[in-house]
Design a protein around this motif. Sequence first.
Motif, mmCIF file in Angstrom:
data_model
loop_
_atom_site.group_PDB
_atom_site.id
_atom_site.type_symbol
_atom_site.label_atom_id
_atom_site.label_comp_id
_atom_site.label_asym_id
_atom_site.label_seq_id
_atom_site.Cartn_x
_atom_site.Cartn_y
_atom_site.Cartn_z
ATOM 1 N N GLY A 171 -4.490 19.971 19.746
ATOM 2 C CA GLY A 171 -3.933 18.716 19.280
ATOM 3 C C GLY A 171 -3.464 18.810 17.837
ATOM 4 O O GLY A 171 -3.419 19.887 17.247
ATOM 5 N N ILE A 172 -3.125 17.675 17.281
ATOM 6 C CA ILE A 172 -2.613 17.595 15.915
ATOM 7 C C ILE A 172 -3.624 16.823 15.065
ATOM 8 O O ILE A 172 -4.002 15.699 15.411
ATOM 9 N N TYR A 173 -4.059 17.447 13.977
ATOM 10 C CA TYR A 173 -4.973 16.777 13.055
ATOM 11 C C TYR A 173 -4.161 16.210 11.894
ATOM 12 O O TYR A 173 -3.399 16.913 11.245
ATOM 13 N N VAL A 174 -4.358 14.914 11.660
ATOM 14 C CA VAL A 174 -3.639 14.219 10.594
ATOM 15 C C VAL A 174 -4.649 13.525 9.693
ATOM 16 O O VAL A 174 -5.551 12.834 10.180
ATOM 17 N N GLU A 175 -4.496 13.728 8.398
ATOM 18 C CA GLU A 175 -5.378 13.072 7.438
ATOM 19 C C GLU A 175 -4.503 12.345 6.413
ATOM 20 O O GLU A 175 -3.637 12.964 5.782
ATOM 21 N N ARG A 176 -4.754 11.043 6.260
ATOM 22 C CA ARG A 176 -3.932 10.240 5.357
ATOM 23 C C ARG A 176 -4.816 9.359 4.475
ATOM 24 O O ARG A 176 -5.764 8.746 4.959
ATOM 25 N N LEU A 177 -4.474 9.305 3.197
ATOM 26 C CA LEU A 177 -5.189 8.467 2.242
ATOM 27 C C LEU A 177 -4.336 7.242 1.938
ATOM 28 O O LEU A 177 -3.166 7.371 1.570
ATOM 29 N N ARG A 178 -4.928 6.056 2.094
ATOM 30 C CA ARG A 178 -4.217 4.807 1.827
ATOM 31 C C ARG A 178 -4.666 4.254 0.469
ATOM 32 O O ARG A 178 -5.872 4.190 0.179
ATOM 33 N N ALA A 200 0.833 -1.208 0.000
ATOM 34 C CA ALA A 200 0.000 0.000 0.000
ATOM 35 C C ALA A 200 0.867 1.257 0.000
ATOM 36 O O ALA A 200 2.025 1.244 0.419
ATOM 37 N N GLU A 201 0.277 2.338 -0.459
ATOM 38 C CA GLU A 201 0.926 3.651 -0.480
ATOM 39 C C GLU A 201 0.124 4.589 0.405
ATOM 40 O O GLU A 201 -1.107 4.512 0.462
ATOM 41 N N THR A 202 0.820 5.459 1.122
ATOM 42 C CA THR A 202 0.155 6.442 1.974
ATOM 43 C C THR A 202 0.428 7.841 1.459
ATOM 44 O O THR A 202 1.580 8.205 1.211
ATOM 45 N N ARG A 203 -0.637 8.630 1.291
ATOM 46 C CA ARG A 203 -0.502 10.032 0.918
ATOM 47 C C ARG A 203 -0.917 10.888 2.103
ATOM 48 O O ARG A 203 -2.047 10.782 2.602
ATOM 49 N N LEU A 204 -0.006 11.697 2.577
ATOM 50 C CA LEU A 204 -0.287 12.584 3.702
ATOM 51 C C LEU A 204 -1.004 13.823 3.178
ATOM 52 O O LEU A 204 -0.438 14.611 2.423
ATOM 53 N N LEU A 205 -2.270 13.990 3.579
ATOM 54 C CA LEU A 205 -3.082 15.107 3.096
ATOM 55 C C LEU A 205 -3.029 16.305 4.037
ATOM 56 O O LEU A 205 -3.027 17.455 3.589
ATOM 57 N N GLN A 206 -2.996 16.028 5.343
ATOM 58 C CA GLN A 206 -2.921 17.125 6.316
ATOM 59 C C GLN A 206 -2.129 16.669 7.544
ATOM 60 O O GLN A 206 -2.185 15.497 7.936
#
Length: 241
Positions: A124-131, A95-101
């Motif tokens: 806090g820290i908001y993290v959004e990742r597309l797999r 799989a590939e991960t794209r860091l969006l935020q």
Amino acid sequence: MVKAKSDLIAQDLASKIKHGQFKCGEYLPSENQLTDLYGASRETIRKALQQLMTFGLIQKIKGKGSVVLDLQKFAFPISGISSFDELNKSLKMHAETRLLQDKMVNSLPPLFKKYFPEQLSNTGIYVERLRLINDEPVVLDCDFLLNPPVEQLPAVEAKHSIYSYIENQLGLEVSYATKTITVEKITDDFQKKLQLPNQQAVLVASQNYLADTTLFQLTLSFHNPRRFKFIDFARRQKIKI
């Protein structure tokens, strides 16, 4: 860290299954044959096969052996607490991960308030990742890391395993999680990111804790329902009345 022999055997068998050497509906070699093939003890082979069962790759049938299951969907264990990166390596999904935020925010985002109404606003820290698997979006992970205990998250760590960063860099011990799985109507934006034909996705909402019971992470993980199944292992316990 050196992997146990049972882990290496499980990974090799999983690779053979995924590449079609053992096809759906076929049986793996017997435990005795696998013992000879890998030069391992029967107990080691059984541990390896148990891992394949946990990931939904095989089903053991008494008196017949281990039959290979349908792999059109990836099987995620419900009761485990593993990062997507760890599961990716274990299941060899490539799989590939794209860091969006990956940004610091001053309050709990509205999306999390909807699913965790008991949580108060928090920095806090908001993290959004597309797999993606084979260039197809399959999971959209939205994480909120509470500050403290997590005060920062470098982008390179956010793209890979947050758990690895927390444990190996911050020296904290990730211990347990509570999870809720539902089918949800998602936003147009999320539908577009996941490239779904409609706005229905499987949501795994989890609250993740450290060993000292400190809540450190809220996770909303939206899954493509065509690509995943979720499995669990349950043992019957008789309750005395």
